[in-house]
Design a protein around this motif. Structure first.
Motif, PDB file in Angstrom:
ATOM      1  N   ALA A 190      -4.402   3.267  -5.051  1.00  0.00           N
ATOM      2  CA  ALA A 190      -4.174   4.570  -4.441  1.00  0.00           C
ATOM      3  C   ALA A 190      -4.469   5.641  -5.481  1.00  0.00           C
ATOM      4  N   ASN A 210       1.554   9.202  -6.209  1.00  0.00           N
ATOM      5  CA  ASN A 210       2.032  10.578  -6.040  1.00  0.00           C
ATOM      6  C   ASN A 210       3.048  10.938  -7.121  1.00  0.00           C
ATOM      7  N   ILE A 228       0.949   4.121  -2.916  1.00  0.00           N
ATOM      8  CA  ILE A 228       0.743   5.552  -2.655  1.00  0.00           C
ATOM      9  C   ILE A 228       1.906   6.370  -3.226  1.00  0.00           C
ATOM     10  N   LYS A 288       0.835  -1.207   0.000  1.00  0.00           N
ATOM     11  CA  LYS A 288       0.000   0.000   0.000  1.00  0.00           C
ATOM     12  C   LYS A 288       0.870   1.258   0.000  1.00  0.00           C
TER      13      LYS A 288
END
Length: 150
Positions: free
Chosen positions: A138, A81, A77, A73
């Motif tokens: 994400a 980003n 993420i 996870k």
């Protein structure tokens, strides 16, 4: 009453009760304490350990699964980003996000006027073939850089 221990005598205590005899300190009145390694007491710890072992293994496996899933996870993420920032700068978001993700992951980027959005999905099996696959995703957004041709 006190006696000399160096001479090999035991210390004894005197009871205040009438008719009570002297008895050595440290000796119990009732049943004698079991001797360590008594054969009558053996096997109980082994049986309890055998009964509890599957539960301990299951809890440890669940903990390892959770830690591995959280690790993926975090990587997802970071990839989202980085992909959103790369898309906002006009760079290739797929190439930037690929450094973070396992094989089979997808990166979807969309631009909405002033914002670049990235959705990253990574399929994973945290404990290998022992568990079912889990899809972790994400979402990230970054403002578009001004002055870039789209």
């Amino acid at each position: 009453m006190s006696t000399d221990l160096a001479a090999g005598h035991r210390r004894t205590r005197v009871s205040n009760r009438r008719g009570a005899s002297h008895r050595p300190i440290g000796r119990s009145r009732g049943r004698p304490r079991p001797v360590r390694g008594d054969r009558r007491e053996g096997g109980f710890v082994t049986a309890e350990f055998a009964a509890a072992l599957p539960a301990v293994v299951a809890v440890l496996a669940l903990g390892m699964w959770a830690v591995a899933t959280v690790g993926v996870k975090v990587r997802t993420i970071d990839a989202a980003n980085s992909a959103a920032i790369a898309a906002a700068r006009g760079e290739d978001p797929q190439a930037v996000a690929a450094a973070y993700l396992p094989d089979g992951s997808t990166v979807e980027v969309s631009t909405d006027g002033t914002v670049a959005r990235a959705v990253v999905t990574a399929p994973t099996r945290p404990l290998g073939p022992l568990t079912s696959p889990v899809d972790i995703s994400a979402v990230a957004a970054a403002p578009l850089e001004p002055g870039l041709d789209r």
